[in-house]
Write a protein that holds these residues in place. Structure first.
Motif, PDB file in Angstrom:
ATOM      1  N   THR A 133       1.165  -0.823   0.036  1.00 27.92           N
ATOM      2  CA  THR A 133       0.162  -0.056   0.021  1.00 27.92           C
ATOM      3  C   THR A 133       0.957   1.370  -0.250  1.00 27.92           C
ATOM      4  OG1 THR A 133      -1.532  -1.385   1.335  1.00 27.92           O
ATOM      5  CG2 THR A 133      -1.554   1.531   1.145  1.00 27.92           C
ATOM      6  N   ARG A 134       2.181   1.143   0.587  1.00 22.40           N
ATOM      7  CA  ARG A 134       2.723   2.309   0.502  1.00 22.40           C
ATOM      8  C   ARG A 134       3.850   2.348  -0.658  1.00 22.40           C
ATOM      9  NH1 ARG A 134       4.539   0.190   5.972  1.00 22.40           N
ATOM     10  NH2 ARG A 134       6.340  -0.215   4.794  1.00 22.40           N
ATOM     11  N   ALA A 135       3.707   1.431  -1.464  1.00 23.47           N
ATOM     12  CA  ALA A 135       4.180   1.339  -2.542  1.00 23.47           C
ATOM     13  C   ALA A 135       3.922   2.043  -3.771  1.00 23.47           C
ATOM     14  CB  ALA A 135       5.090   0.401  -2.962  1.00 23.47           C
ATOM     15  N   LEU A 136       2.316   1.915  -3.235  1.00 21.98           N
ATOM     16  CA  LEU A 136       1.168   2.523  -4.447  1.00 21.98           C
ATOM     17  C   LEU A 136       1.159   4.254  -4.542  1.00 21.98           C
ATOM     18  CD1 LEU A 136      -0.943   1.785  -6.209  1.00 21.98           C
ATOM     19  CD2 LEU A 136      -2.971   1.868  -4.212  1.00 21.98           C
ATOM     20  N   ARG A 137       1.393   3.876  -2.790  1.00 22.04           N
ATOM     21  CA  ARG A 137       0.562   5.108  -2.214  1.00 22.04           C
ATOM     22  C   ARG A 137       1.960   5.861  -2.641  1.00 22.04           C
ATOM     23  NH1 ARG A 137      -0.825   7.705   3.971  1.00 22.04           N
ATOM     24  NH2 ARG A 137      -0.810   9.969   3.290  1.00 22.04           N
ATOM     25  N   ASN A 138       3.356   6.012  -2.667  1.00 22.56           N
ATOM     26  CA  ASN A 138       4.280   6.280  -3.229  1.00 22.56           C
ATOM     27  C   ASN A 138       4.677   6.802  -5.102  1.00 22.56           C
ATOM     28  OD1 ASN A 138       5.346   6.818  -0.987  1.00 22.56           O
ATOM     29  ND2 ASN A 138       6.529   4.935  -0.881  1.00 22.56           N
ATOM     30  N   LEU A 139       4.154   5.691  -5.500  1.00 23.05           N
ATOM     31  CA  LEU A 139       4.638   5.418  -6.709  1.00 23.05           C
ATOM     32  C   LEU A 139       2.910   6.650  -7.316  1.00 23.05           C
ATOM     33  CD1 LEU A 139       4.108   2.056  -8.012  1.00 23.05           C
ATOM     34  CD2 LEU A 139       5.987   3.254  -8.545  1.00 23.05           C
ATOM     35  N   ASP A 151       1.414   9.076  -5.576  1.00 14.55           N
ATOM     36  CA  ASP A 151       2.159  10.412  -5.377  1.00 14.55           C
ATOM     37  C   ASP A 151       3.297  11.026  -5.865  1.00 14.55           C
ATOM     38  OD1 ASP A 151       0.479  10.472  -3.437  1.00 14.55           O
ATOM     39  OD2 ASP A 151       1.781  10.364  -1.849  1.00 14.55           O
ATOM     40  N   SER A 152       3.851  10.434  -6.372  1.00 15.85           N
ATOM     41  CA  SER A 152       5.546  10.837  -7.210  1.00 15.85           C
ATOM     42  C   SER A 152       5.043  10.989  -8.556  1.00 15.85           C
ATOM     43  CB  SER A 152       6.211  10.189  -7.475  1.00 15.85           C
ATOM     44  OG  SER A 152       6.168   9.002  -7.596  1.00 15.85           O
ATOM     45  N   GLY A 153       3.352  10.985  -9.321  1.00 15.75           N
ATOM     46  CA  GLY A 153       3.564  10.877 -10.409  1.00 15.75           C
ATOM     47  C   GLY A 153       3.761  10.071 -11.588  1.00 15.75           C
ATOM     48  N   SER A 154       4.460   8.981 -10.714  1.00 14.45           N
ATOM     49  CA  SER A 154       3.916   7.467 -11.506  1.00 14.45           C
ATOM     50  C   SER A 154       3.064   6.861 -11.641  1.00 14.45           C
ATOM     51  CB  SER A 154       5.015   6.809 -11.095  1.00 14.45           C
ATOM     52  OG  SER A 154       6.552   7.277 -11.241  1.00 14.45           O
ATOM     53  N   ILE A 155       1.760   7.243 -12.205  1.00  9.72           N
ATOM     54  CA  ILE A 155       0.230   6.643 -12.942  1.00  9.72           C
ATOM     55  C   ILE A 155       0.685   5.487 -13.287  1.00  9.72           C
ATOM     56  CG2 ILE A 155      -1.694   7.482 -13.773  1.00  9.72           C
ATOM     57  CD1 ILE A 155      -0.800   8.799 -10.622  1.00  9.72           C
ATOM     58  N   GLU A 156       1.740   4.767 -14.090  1.00 12.32           N
ATOM     59  CA  GLU A 156       0.904   4.043 -15.102  1.00 12.32           C
ATOM     60  C   GLU A 156       1.254   3.035 -14.041  1.00 12.32           C
ATOM     61  OE1 GLU A 156       2.053   2.449 -18.823  1.00 12.32           O
ATOM     62  OE2 GLU A 156       3.182   4.397 -18.667  1.00 12.32           O
ATOM     63  N   ASP A 157       2.895   3.321 -13.687  1.00  8.87           N
ATOM     64  CA  ASP A 157       3.245   2.290 -12.721  1.00  8.87           C
ATOM     65  C   ASP A 157       2.013   2.105 -11.467  1.00  8.87           C
ATOM     66  OD1 ASP A 157       5.821   1.740 -14.454  1.00  8.87           O
ATOM     67  OD2 ASP A 157       6.628   3.404 -12.938  1.00  8.87           O
ATOM     68  N   ALA A 158       1.700   2.832 -10.704  1.00  8.02           N
ATOM     69  CA  ALA A 158       1.026   2.984 -10.010  1.00  8.02           C
ATOM     70  C   ALA A 158      -0.551   2.393 -10.166  1.00  8.02           C
ATOM     71  CB  ALA A 158       0.608   4.197  -9.354  1.00  8.02           C
ATOM     72  N   LEU A 159      -1.196   2.522 -11.515  1.00 11.22           N
ATOM     73  CA  LEU A 159      -2.994   1.624 -11.909  1.00 11.22           C
ATOM     74  C   LEU A 159      -1.548  -0.142 -12.501  1.00 11.22           C
ATOM     75  CD1 LEU A 159      -3.206   3.545 -14.845  1.00 11.22           C
ATOM     76  CD2 LEU A 159      -4.444   3.024 -13.135  1.00 11.22           C
ATOM     77  N   HIS A 160      -0.227   0.012 -12.447  1.00  6.15           N
ATOM     78  CA  HIS A 160       0.428  -1.495 -12.462  1.00  6.15           C
ATOM     79  C   HIS A 160       0.012  -2.211 -11.003  1.00  6.15           C
ATOM     80  CE1 HIS A 160       1.168  -2.204 -17.264  1.00  6.15           C
ATOM     81  NE2 HIS A 160       2.108  -1.167 -17.057  1.00  6.15           N
ATOM     82  N   LEU A 161       0.165  -1.884 -10.001  1.00  4.41           N
ATOM     83  CA  LEU A 161       0.236  -2.408  -9.067  1.00  4.41           C
ATOM     84  C   LEU A 161      -1.291  -1.948  -8.878  1.00  4.41           C
ATOM     85  CD1 LEU A 161       1.951  -3.625  -6.210  1.00  4.41           C
ATOM     86  CD2 LEU A 161       2.091  -0.961  -5.732  1.00  4.41           C
ATOM     87  N   PHE A 162      -1.626  -0.612  -9.064  1.00  5.02           N
ATOM     88  CA  PHE A 162      -3.602  -1.414  -8.613  1.00  5.02           C
ATOM     89  C   PHE A 162      -4.255  -2.568  -8.854  1.00  5.02           C
ATOM     90  CE2 PHE A 162      -7.800   0.057  -9.900  1.00  5.02           C
ATOM     91  CZ  PHE A 162      -8.026   0.068  -8.358  1.00  5.02           C
TER      92      PHE A 162
END
Length: 802
Positions: free
Chosen positions: A65-71, A73-84
């Motif tokens: 969850t912290r990793a998702l939040r960091n991604l 918040d840092s603007g790495s939306i595509e990577d965050a979507l992969h993790l989501f």
């Protein structure tokens, strides 16, 4: 990448069924669905029920969850979507993290759509969801979606949540719905400092400085201690209401509460406030005392110098910025520096911006249009405007103002029509910019028609526009309507008072101007340089010599205002009235400022009124040193030599004018009848009612006892060969008389006749109009190149001195 992000944001189920999405967004949804996207992502997102406990244990790991939040918040939306996609979507927290990530990246449309996907998936939004969703709705400027979200907030019972309400206030303020924001604010069971700040800054953004300051005072009464944001908003609001005293009080409060001493942002706001007040010395003190200066502070100081006429200081400050460690001029630096630029410096800044690659930049391009317009380079302003990749309303306002400043009033009106035909809607600045064009085009009926449009567009109570209407009506010769507009101003600012004082001044009613000044002081408005310029103009035009000296001394002694060149010019006019030219010359020599051509022009006009050719020649000599092709100076000397019979000097002046290509300005008089504007020149016979006009002119001339050749005989030393030419150009055929006669026969009995002439009215025509007003029992208002003459019952408001 953008396509992938959008694809991941989509719920492929019936997304259009979500009522929070507007029809425009639905259309965009259909278009974006045609994108070629990953087959796996195109499948609908489902919440898998089987083995959910096992999945939750695996996927709801706090580290994940912290990793998702960091991604996110840092603007790495595509990577965050992969993790989501790999996480348990039954958890509202991970949806909130993604929505916040979209908002942080400025992807407001995507944030709203992701919220819709969340709702469709059956996930219950909480109080942490809605502040981000509301901010997204404000970001896409969709009031319709905003109201739907507000309704959902009420339905779910989040209206008591202070964070959600603060977001609603900010949204409504950003969308210009101050009343809705007020309603949310008033119904809040609990408020925090952010609630007050949202209201104060919201009204400031809407340019309602008065309401912003009222809320600031109310916040203090409620026991809230203002923070840096409250203080900065209050300081900004002071600039809108032009209250230097209140601004200084807030500055002192900031010092006492230790906000000002350490915060560079607050210090910059204080600096900006003093800059807008014209308090350059205070601004310099703040700027020099700043331990740390960011680029914003440098930009404000450069703008302060530029706006207040300190051109050299503006460029010196710019040079110091270039030498400052770690700082480089940005676009705002150049925008602030441009008002200080003459044409040469302006073009240099233009070239510097091109080399730095600052174009296209709509604000910088607009500032360049302003600069070129003020320097009289209208063609350059037009080129920039035509080449702009994007034009907003401010750009249109700037080019319209440039046309008006350069006397292209009819072109400005045509440009206004183009703007009206576009998708943009004129605002108060547009209207205030175009109103002087109506004043200069001298069409009172068109001005009144545009006034009706202003009322219909609901700008009829706007202070800036009412101030411009005061000016327009005054310059069109309708002082009565100018006063009505002034009386309609609820919160009269310094511009309101200056406008009406100058309006009465140019119409020759200086006593009323003086009374208005006293009324202004009683109302608590502090005068500025323009106020005293208007006041001294009133004293000069109306011949109030003692009052003029009184106010000239008062401006320095009581208000600490150093007289400018205009103040000295009006005082010289007053001295010239007395005919004491030795005192006038001594006054010029003792001036702390370098005399300009206009200063010597005042002495020249005074010598003309007292028929002193020696002083006239001396003044003309000084003018020619500065402006060798000053047409007015040549013409005035020519007339004085002619009246004195000095034919050698007449021929000399004529030869000089011919060699320099200088010709007399063609006298044109304008009169408006039945909503039509008619223009006459001397001896004009082009009008369809010419015979009737000349017949009336002859009748009036006989009735007032004026002989046909009275002017020719009054010049005793005319050459015989010029008699015929003089007779054909006799004052009996001057344009102002022809226009007046048309006004008399084309308007209702008893109605005021208004005429505007582009040159100074001659004495014979002045005498004619005085007698004609008494004989016809009509008020005749004639505006010449200097003042307005109100002829009524045989006398004139100028007191026979102009």
């Amino acid at each position: 990448m953008a396509a992938t992000i959008l694809a991941r944001c989509y719920c492929i189920y019936n997304f259009d069924a979500c009522k929070c999405v507007s029809s425009e967004n639905r259309h965009q949804t259909k278009v974006k669905r045609n994108l070629v996207i990953d087959q796996r992502l195109s499948k609908p997102t489902r919440i898998i029920v089987r083995d959910r406990s096992k999945q939750r244990n695996k996927l709801n790991d706090p580290a994940l969850t912290r990793a998702l939040r960091n991604l996110a918040d840092s603007g790495s939306i595509e990577d965050a979507l992969h993790l989501f996609d790999e996480m348990n979507k039954a958890d509202a927290f991970v949806w909130n993290v993604m929505i916040r990530g979209f908002v942080s990246s400025g992807l407001y449309h995507e944030a709203v759509k992701f919220y819709c996907r969340m709702v469709f998936a059956g996930i219950k939004a909480d109080s942490f969801t809605y502040p981000f969703v509301i901010k997204s709705v404000a970001g896409i400027s969709s009031l319709e979606d905003g109201k739907k979200i507000h309704a959902m907030v009420i339905k779910l019972g989040f209206v008591s949540d202070v964070y959600v309400c603060n977001s609603l206030i900010s949204m409504y303020m950003k969308l210009g719905c101050a009343w809705d924001a007020e309603k949310v604010f008033e119904e809040m069971p609990e408020r925090d400092i952010v609630s007050w700040n949202s209201m104060i800054s919201g009204y400031l953004a809407l340019e309602d400085g008065f309401r912003s300051l009222m809320l600031f005072k109310e916040m203090l009464k409620c026991g809230f201690e203002p923070d840096r944001f409250s203080t900065m908003s209050a300081l900004g609001a002071c600039s809108y209401v032009y209250s230097p005293i209140l601004g200084k009080e807030i500055h002192c409060y900031a010092i006492r509460s230790r906000i000002e001493t350490s915060d560079v942002m607050v210090l910059t706001s204080v600096l900006d406030m003093y800059s807008k007040y014209g308090e350059v010395s205070y601004a310099e003190r703040i700027f020099n005392g700043m331990i740390q200066r960011n680029i914003v502070a440098w930009n404000v100081m450069i703008g302060c110098y530029a706006r207040n006429g300190r051109v050299v200081d503006a460029f010196l400050c710019f040079q110091k910025l270039l030498k400052a460690n770690g700082l480089q001029p940005d676009v705002i630096t150049l925008i602030n520096l441009l008002p200080a630029c003459a044409i040469l410096e302006g073009r240099t800044i233009h070239g510097y911006a091109m080399r730095r690659g600052f174009f296209p930049h709509i604000v910088l391009e607009t500032a360049l249009i302003d600069m070129y317009g003020e320097c009289g380079k209208l063609k350059s302003a037009e080129v920039i405007f035509d080449r702009m990749a994007e034009k907003n309303l401010v750009s249109w306002n700037s080019i319209i103002a440039a046309y008006v400043q350069n006397g292209k009033n009819y072109s400005a009106l045509e440009l206004l029509q183009e703007l009206l035909d576009s998708s943009l809607v004129p605002d108060s600045t547009t209207i205030a910019s175009i109103l002087p064009a109506y004043a200069e085009s001298l069409s009172l009926s068109e001005g009144r028609t545009f006034h009706a449009y202003i009322i219909k567009a609901r700008y009829g109570s706007n202070t800036i526009i009412l101030n411009s209407l005061v000016h327009m009506y005054a310059m069109c010769g309708d002082l009565e309507d100018a006063r009505k507009c002034f009386d309609q101003v609820v919160l009269k600012d310094i511009v309101s008072w200056n406008s009406i004082i100058m309006a009465y001044a140019v119409h020759g009613f200086g006593r009323i101007s003086v009374c208005l000044f006293s009324e202004m002081i009683s109302s608590g408005v502090e005068p500025n340089k323009s106020t005293f310029a208007s006041l001294l103009a009133a004293c000069s035009i109306s011949g109030m010599i003692n009052e003029g000296w009184k106010y000239f001394d008062l401006m320095k002694r009581e208000y600490g205002i150093d007289p400018g060149i205009e103040h000295y010019r009006y005082m010289l006019d007053l001295i010239g009235r007395t005919g004491n030219f030795s005192s006038a010359t001594r006054f010029i020599e003792e001036m702390p400022l370098m005399p300009t051509a206009r200063i010597w022009g005042s002495l020249l006009n005074a010598s003309r009124n007292h028929s002193d050719i020696t002083v006239a020649e001396f003044a003309a000599e000084q003018i020619f040193k500065m402006e060798h092709d000053n047409t007015g100076c040549y013409v005035l000397l020519l007339n004085m030599y002619t009246e004195a019979g000095r034919w050698e000097d007449v021929n000399r002046i004529k030869l000089l004018m011919k060699s320099k290509g200088i010709t007399r300005t063609t006298s044109r008089s304008t009169v408006e009848t039945k909503s039509k504007t008619q223009v006459f020149t001397n001896g004009d016979r082009s009008h369809v009612e010419t015979n009737k006009i000349y017949e009336v002119l002859n009748i009036v001339s006989r009735m007032i006892g004026e002989e046909e050749d009275s002017y020719v005989h009054c010049v005793s030393k005319l050459r015989p060969e010029t008699l015929l030419k003089r007779r054909s150009n006799s004052p009996r055929r001057h344009s102002v008389r022809l226009a007046t006669c048309l006004g008399l026969i084309s308007t209702e009995t008893g109605r005021t006749v208004r005429v505007k002439n582009n040159t100074r009215i001659c004495r014979k025509c002045h005498e004619f109009l005085e007698k004609a007003s008494k004989m016809t029992k009509r008020e005749i208002i004639v505006g010449d190149s200097k003042i307005f003459h109100h002829f009524s019952n045989g006398s004139c408001s100028c007191g026979n001195y102009w």
